[in-house]
Design a protein around this motif. Sequence first.
Motif, mmCIF file in Angstrom:
data_model
loop_
_atom_site.group_PDB
_atom_site.id
_atom_site.type_symbol
_atom_site.label_atom_id
_atom_site.label_comp_id
_atom_site.label_asym_id
_atom_site.label_seq_id
_atom_site.Cartn_x
_atom_site.Cartn_y
_atom_site.Cartn_z
ATOM 1 N N VAL A 1 6.550 34.514 38.152
ATOM 2 C CA VAL A 1 5.670 35.821 38.434
ATOM 3 C C VAL A 1 6.639 36.755 39.021
ATOM 4 O O VAL A 1 6.333 37.944 38.563
ATOM 5 C CB VAL A 1 4.471 35.151 39.400
ATOM 6 C CG1 VAL A 1 3.653 36.239 39.836
ATOM 7 C CG2 VAL A 1 3.685 34.120 38.511
ATOM 8 N N LEU B 1 -0.480 30.664 33.214
ATOM 9 C CA LEU B 1 1.073 30.637 33.320
ATOM 10 C C LEU B 1 1.098 29.055 33.035
ATOM 11 O O LEU B 1 2.198 28.584 32.286
ATOM 12 C CB LEU B 1 1.491 31.000 34.682
ATOM 13 C CG LEU B 1 3.102 30.799 34.970
ATOM 14 C CD1 LEU B 1 3.784 31.519 33.928
ATOM 15 C CD2 LEU B 1 3.433 30.991 36.360
ATOM 16 N N LEU C 1 3.319 36.233 26.690
ATOM 17 C CA LEU C 1 3.619 35.307 27.974
ATOM 18 C C LEU C 1 4.641 34.220 27.628
ATOM 19 O O LEU C 1 5.632 34.397 28.572
ATOM 20 C CB LEU C 1 2.208 34.652 28.217
ATOM 21 C CG LEU C 1 2.565 33.741 29.540
ATOM 22 C CD1 LEU C 1 2.831 34.594 30.694
ATOM 23 C CD2 LEU C 1 1.152 33.344 29.981
ATOM 24 N N LEU D 1 3.731 44.825 35.052
ATOM 25 C CA LEU D 1 2.837 43.616 34.551
ATOM 26 C C LEU D 1 2.550 42.576 35.633
ATOM 27 O O LEU D 1 3.242 42.530 36.734
ATOM 28 C CB LEU D 1 3.764 42.871 33.409
ATOM 29 C CG LEU D 1 4.065 43.482 32.138
ATOM 30 C CD1 LEU D 1 4.573 42.487 31.359
ATOM 31 C CD2 LEU D 1 2.584 43.621 31.556
ATOM 32 N N GLU D 2 1.377 42.048 35.783
ATOM 33 C CA GLU D 2 1.012 41.244 37.035
ATOM 34 C C GLU D 2 0.609 40.120 36.226
ATOM 35 O O GLU D 2 -0.345 39.892 35.623
ATOM 36 C CB GLU D 2 0.019 41.872 37.731
ATOM 37 C CG GLU D 2 -0.275 40.891 39.270
ATOM 38 C CD GLU D 2 -1.598 41.425 39.875
ATOM 39 O OE1 GLU D 2 -2.438 41.135 40.144
ATOM 40 O OE2 GLU D 2 -1.134 42.647 40.426
ATOM 41 N N ILE D 3 1.457 39.093 36.157
ATOM 42 C CA ILE D 3 1.096 37.533 35.568
ATOM 43 C C ILE D 3 0.080 36.778 36.522
ATOM 44 O O ILE D 3 0.649 36.706 37.598
ATOM 45 C CB ILE D 3 2.471 36.742 35.367
ATOM 46 C CG1 ILE D 3 3.269 37.602 34.349
ATOM 47 C CG2 ILE D 3 1.928 35.516 34.511
ATOM 48 C CD1 ILE D 3 2.614 37.982 33.397
ATOM 49 N N GLN D 4 -1.092 36.156 36.103
ATOM 50 C CA GLN D 4 -1.575 35.366 36.868
ATOM 51 C C GLN D 4 -1.462 33.797 36.743
ATOM 52 O O GLN D 4 -0.721 33.563 35.673
ATOM 53 C CB GLN D 4 -3.175 35.533 36.469
ATOM 54 C CG GLN D 4 -3.769 36.969 36.741
ATOM 55 C CD GLN D 4 -3.761 37.537 38.172
ATOM 56 O OE1 GLN D 4 -3.930 36.726 38.894
ATOM 57 N NE2 GLN D 4 -3.343 38.847 38.324
ATOM 58 N N LEU E 1 -1.570 41.464 28.951
ATOM 59 C CA LEU E 1 -0.570 41.061 28.108
ATOM 60 C C LEU E 1 -1.227 40.900 26.612
ATOM 61 O O LEU E 1 -2.403 40.420 26.453
ATOM 62 C CB LEU E 1 -0.056 39.619 28.473
ATOM 63 C CG LEU E 1 0.789 39.647 29.881
ATOM 64 C CD1 LEU E 1 1.346 38.206 30.149
ATOM 65 C CD2 LEU E 1 1.819 40.366 29.372
ATOM 66 N N ILE F 1 8.984 38.537 36.436
ATOM 67 C CA ILE F 1 8.375 39.246 35.246
ATOM 68 C C ILE F 1 7.881 40.516 36.078
ATOM 69 O O ILE F 1 8.292 41.532 35.457
ATOM 70 C CB ILE F 1 7.008 38.546 34.770
ATOM 71 C CG1 ILE F 1 7.960 37.196 34.087
ATOM 72 C CG2 ILE F 1 6.394 39.258 33.907
ATOM 73 C CD1 ILE F 1 6.861 35.976 33.534
ATOM 74 N N GLN F 2 7.434 40.321 37.173
ATOM 75 C CA GLN F 2 6.915 41.755 37.804
ATOM 76 C C GLN F 2 8.449 42.555 38.006
ATOM 77 O O GLN F 2 8.396 43.855 37.983
ATOM 78 C CB GLN F 2 6.401 41.475 39.201
ATOM 79 C CG GLN F 2 5.061 40.874 38.988
ATOM 80 C CD GLN F 2 4.197 40.674 40.479
ATOM 81 O OE1 GLN F 2 5.087 40.375 41.258
ATOM 82 N NE2 GLN F 2 3.039 40.605 40.594
#
Length: 113
Positions: free
Chosen positions: A31, A49, A12, A42-45, A7, A34-35
């Motif tokens: 999460v 977050l 974010l 996009l892969e949010i950790q 990102l 958003i995917q």
Amino acid sequence: MDKPLHLLLGTLDRLIRTAVSFEPLHAYGMVLRIQQISKNRLEIQHCPLYPALDRLERRGRITGEWDESENNRTAKYCRLTAAGMRRLQTAVEKWNPIADVIAGIPGTTPEEV
């Protein structure tokens, strides 16, 4: 795309506001949303977050309420506030022209410079 994209700084918050604009969500649900809306690009950790959620709540962009999740655990469900919706709309209006410019840069030829 083979690998998820990293990102850009500041995106974010916008992604979180977009995710919760559809319905109240807990962190894991955000999460997944958003995917889903990024078509798995996009892969949010979770690590970045939670500070982002705290920041958005302090700024009045989202509000959270504790409730039981679908797997019978207590989770904080966040929803977008009116101020958050206004901020999201403004951010999208500003972002779209910038994204168009950035998308066109890699295709620039020496003759165009």
